[in-house]
Design an enzyme around this catalytic site. Structure first.
Site, mmCIF file in Angstrom:
data_model
loop_
_atom_site.group_PDB
_atom_site.id
_atom_site.type_symbol
_atom_site.label_atom_id
_atom_site.label_comp_id
_atom_site.label_asym_id
_atom_site.label_seq_id
_atom_site.Cartn_x
_atom_site.Cartn_y
_atom_site.Cartn_z
ATOM 1 N N ARG A 249 1.425 8.770 12.488
ATOM 2 C CA ARG A 249 0.437 8.216 11.546
ATOM 3 C C ARG A 249 -0.941 8.437 12.157
ATOM 4 N NH1 ARG A 249 0.497 2.269 11.956
ATOM 5 N NH2 ARG A 249 -1.517 2.611 12.931
ATOM 6 N N HIS A 253 -3.006 1.707 10.057
ATOM 7 C CA HIS A 253 -1.892 1.314 9.181
ATOM 8 C C HIS A 253 -2.392 1.184 7.737
ATOM 9 C CE1 HIS A 253 1.575 -0.645 7.526
ATOM 10 N NE2 HIS A 253 0.825 -1.677 7.183
ATOM 11 N N TYR A 262 -4.161 -0.922 19.712
ATOM 12 C CA TYR A 262 -2.807 -0.830 20.254
ATOM 13 C C TYR A 262 -2.331 0.601 20.500
ATOM 14 C CZ TYR A 262 -1.877 -0.302 15.218
ATOM 15 O OH TYR A 262 -1.896 0.113 13.918
HETATM 16 C C1 LIG Z 1 9.832 -7.341 4.073
HETATM 17 C C2 LIG Z 1 8.462 -7.106 4.597
HETATM 18 N N1 LIG Z 1 8.126 -7.559 5.819
HETATM 19 C C3 LIG Z 1 6.888 -7.340 6.299
HETATM 20 C C4 LIG Z 1 5.943 -6.672 5.558
HETATM 21 C C5 LIG Z 1 4.545 -6.413 6.108
HETATM 22 N N2 LIG Z 1 4.459 -4.990 6.423
HETATM 23 C C6 LIG Z 1 3.863 -4.132 5.578
HETATM 24 S S1 LIG Z 1 3.926 -2.558 6.123
HETATM 25 C C7 LIG Z 1 4.750 -3.006 7.517
HETATM 26 C C8 LIG Z 1 5.172 -1.982 8.541
HETATM 27 C C9 LIG Z 1 5.956 -0.872 7.957
HETATM 28 O O1 LIG Z 1 6.157 0.119 8.924
HETATM 29 P P1 LIG Z 1 7.016 1.380 8.612
HETATM 30 O O2 LIG Z 1 8.232 1.006 7.865
HETATM 31 O O3 LIG Z 1 7.196 2.125 9.882
HETATM 32 O O4 LIG Z 1 6.097 2.234 7.596
HETATM 33 P P2 LIG Z 1 4.635 2.821 7.891
HETATM 34 O O5 LIG Z 1 3.675 1.754 7.478
HETATM 35 O O6 LIG Z 1 4.553 3.134 9.334
HETATM 36 O O7 LIG Z 1 4.495 4.035 7.053
HETATM 37 C C10 LIG Z 1 4.964 -4.389 7.541
HETATM 38 C C11 LIG Z 1 5.643 -5.096 8.645
HETATM 39 C C12 LIG Z 1 6.327 -6.236 4.273
HETATM 40 N N3 LIG Z 1 5.496 -5.572 3.476
HETATM 41 N N4 LIG Z 1 7.583 -6.454 3.820
#
Ligand SMILES: Cc1ncc(C[n+]2csc(CCOP(=O)(O)OP(=O)(O)O)c2C)c(N)n1
Ligand SMILES: [Mg+2]
Length: 352
Positions: A249, A253, A262
């Site tokens: 990425r 985020h 981080y």
């Molecule tokens: C069930 C749930 N828990 C927590 C969140 C908060 N949250 C949003 S994005 C994220 C991280 C997602 O990471 P990843 O699956 O690796 O996808 P990326 O953002 O890196 O593309 C979190 C914890 C959420 N949206 N849904």
């Protein structure tokens, strides 16, 4: 890492000719223009957010090859279940950019998918779209349709129960699914080493009884080739495949995040050498399919498309506060209609 990720293009654009997927010159140029347009549209969204013209945004910078390459292998009869960082897939499938911008401007009308596009709405609850996609796969199987359901999710999603339940079901019932994990090595600030002790995400598929493959997610031809193969297998009754797209990425985020808190600058620098668009440009140039003229044309077309999409999205009136209450129940339960009445009352006293 057990095996290196599957690659067609090396980082310097050199190709392994025996693995080239056999796309026409037009097809290859189309892949390039989709990736370049995705990047331009993504950067524009960041600017809109910084100017206060968009609520929040999850950038796709660095993900162009895994999104565009895999979506390019889809056929209109297939179904797609996106997550919140999938701009390149939407661009490839033909969702108007206006819709994507509108959605991130906070208007859920943006996810009203035009007829004829088999795309589900973006899932924000992490991993919740994976069981949806597998359910769709099961429905396709019941209906004896020769189509597949493809789902995108991040590395963070693999720690959710939904991931495990969905993959287990897919394995047992041999559903026609292609499950693409975009492993960008972070889930917000959590590095993938804190997500799983397994050396790869791809290997998790073997515990569910089906094939998992690891691709270089910054190699658009590798992503296309693996997705096409997995889709053909799914459509012809061969069951599911998990594809891990190993990538990075490049941005924060979301616009609410500051990744410099981080992540090390050196890591970012290392990955910018593996830029997916740069790599593909070198390949096309070597084939005589890229020159400055082509680049200017692509950029000009992207600018026109983006300018039009911004104007269209901004001309849509903002959502009404009442819209919070619609689309969930056909007949609103009494506690919700009470809350709606209360909100209307409040808005009458304190108009926005
Ligand atoms: C069930 C749930 N828990 C927590 C969140 C908060 N949250 C949003 S994005 C994220 C991280 C997602 O990471 P990843 O699956 O690796 O996808 P990326 O953002 O890196 O593309 C979190 C914890 C959420 N949206 N849904
Ligand atoms: Mg991630």
């Amino acid at each position: 890492m057990m095996n290196g990720p599957f690659q067609v293009l090396a980082e310097d654009g050199r190709v392994r000719p025996e693995l080239e997927p056999g796309l026409s010159s037009d097809g290859l140029r189309k892949l390039y223009s989709l990736m370049a347009t995705t990047r331009a549209a993504d950067l524009k969204a960041l600017k809109l957010q910084r100017q206060g013209r968009m609520g929040t945004f999850a950038p796709s910078l660095g993900h162009e090859a895994c999104q565009v390459g895999s979506a390019f292998a889809l056929e209109p009869k297939d179904w797609v279940f996106p997550y919140f960082r999938d701009l390149g897939a939407f661009m490839t499938l033909g969702l108007p950019l206006k819709n994507y911008y509108l959605y991130w401007m906070g208007n859920e009308e943006g996810m009203r998918i035009p007829a004829g596009l088999n795309i589900f709405t973006i899932s924000v609850p992490v991993a919740s779209q994976i069981p949806h996609a597998v359910g769709c796969g099961m429905a396709l199987k019941y209906a004896k349709e020769q189509a597949a359901a493809l789902v995108y999710f991040g590395d963070g999603a693999t720690s959710e129960g939904d991931f495990s339940e969905a993959l287990n079901f897919a394995g047992v019932f041999k559903t026609p699914n292609v499950l693409i994990c975009i492993n960008n090595q972070y889930a917000i600030s959590t590095p993938v080493a804190r997500q799983t002790a397994a050396p790869t995400i791809a290997q998790k598929a073997s515990a569910y009884g089906f094939e998992g493959v690891r691709a270089d997610g910054n190699d658009v031809l590798a992503m296309f080739a693996l997705a096409r193969k997995a889709l053909e297998k799914a459509r012809s009754g061969g069951g599911p495949t998990l594809i891990e797209a190993f990538t990075y990425r490049m941005g924060n985020h979301t616009t609410s995040d500051d990744a410099s808190r981080y992540r090390q600058e050196a890591e970012l620098k290392e990955w910018s050498r593996r830029d997916p668009i740069e790599r593909f440009r070198l390949y096309l140039k070597g084939k005589g399919l890229w020159d400055e003229d082509f680049e200017s044309r692509v950029q000009k077309e992207a600018d026109d498309l983006i300018g039009k999409a911004v104007a269209e999205a901004e001309s849509v009136p903002p959502p009404r506060p009442e819209d919070l209450f619609i689309h969930t129940y056909k007949n609103m339960p009494p506690e919700l209609s009470d809350q709606l009445a209360e909100l209307r009352d409040f808005l009458k006293r304190e108009p926005r």
